[in-house]
Structure formats: C-alpha cells, structure tokens
Design an enzyme around this catalytic site. Sequence first.
Site, short mmCIF file in Angstrom:
data_model
loop_
_atom_site.label_atom_id
_atom_site.label_comp_id
_atom_site.label_asym_id
_atom_site.label_seq_id
_atom_site.Cartn_x
_atom_site.Cartn_y
_atom_site.Cartn_z
N PHE A 1 0.82 -1.20 0.00
CA PHE A 1 0.00 0.00 0.00
C PHE A 1 0.86 1.26 0.00
O PHE A 1 0.68 2.16 0.81
CB PHE A 1 -0.99 -0.01 1.19
CG PHE A 1 -1.97 -1.14 1.12
CD1 PHE A 1 -3.12 -1.03 0.36
CD2 PHE A 1 -1.71 -2.33 1.79
CE1 PHE A 1 -4.02 -2.09 0.29
CE2 PHE A 1 -2.59 -3.39 1.71
CZ PHE A 1 -3.76 -3.27 0.96
N HIS A 2 1.80 1.29 -0.95
CA HIS A 2 2.64 2.46 -1.12
C HIS A 2 3.31 2.40 -2.49
O HIS A 2 3.22 1.39 -3.19
CB HIS A 2 3.71 2.55 -0.02
CG HIS A 2 4.70 1.43 -0.04
ND1 HIS A 2 4.51 0.26 0.66
CD2 HIS A 2 5.89 1.29 -0.67
CE1 HIS A 2 5.55 -0.54 0.46
NE2 HIS A 2 6.40 0.06 -0.35
N ALA A 3 3.93 3.50 -2.86
CA ALA A 3 4.77 3.59 -4.05
C ALA A 3 6.07 4.25 -3.62
O ALA A 3 6.18 4.76 -2.50
CB ALA A 3 4.08 4.41 -5.13
#
Length: 134
Positions: free
Chosen positions: A50-52
Amino acid sequence: MSNLVKLIDLPPLGDDRGSLVAVEANKTVPFDIKRVYYIFGTKPGVARGFHAHKALKQVAVCVTGSCRMLLDNGREKEELLLDSPTKGLVIEDLVWREMHDFTPDCVLLVLASEHYDEADYIRNYDDFLKVVGV
C-alpha cells in the site's frame, strides 16, 4: 501482459543434490542492489504494501509459497500470482504496490536499488495519483 508487469527469469543451477539461484546486480537484476529484505510469517488475511516509491526500483521473488501482487501506475492496474523462486517481478518507481493472499509458508524476498529512505515513500493513494498526474 501489460507494460506494468515485467518478470525476469532467475535460472536455477544445480544437480541431483538440489538447486541454487544466483542473483547478481546488473546481470540477473537490472540495477545495483543496495538493500535486501524478506517478508515472512504474514498472518492470514493480512495485506501489505500500500505504497509507491518516488525513485526506488525493486525486484520481488517468492522464494517459497506465493502471494498475489497488485501493481498500479495510476492509469492501469495489473495483478499476478508470484509463486516461483525462478521468477522475479520488477517493480519500477512510481508504481503503487499491494501484496495479498500470502500462503502460510510465503517468503517474499525483495531486492532494492536504494537504501531505506522514508522520504522516498508515497503512502497515500490520492497523493500517489497527484504525483503521477492522474
């Protein structure tokens, strides 16, 4: 497959004693490796990621077990089951990633192009969409 999903082959070496996979920077992995970590013991029903990242590139390999990977560049989304110790998933910068459906025996090895830097993370999806211009 889309341009979002890029799998690299990690050829097994070995003989009747068993197998070995050699991972080498700028050979089997398309960048210098500055950090290695692995995820294991993920509880049932727990999703991760749940990130970049703004600049970091990664290669993810399920050394054992499997997990479902979701990649999203803001314009397209792609899912795949990562379930082979001889396949590496290249995750480019500015790609939102989520990991789901870990098997109890899953060990997910991640090779990273940079050292850990909290400032490189984009942890909010709406912020991610703004950064990629969507």
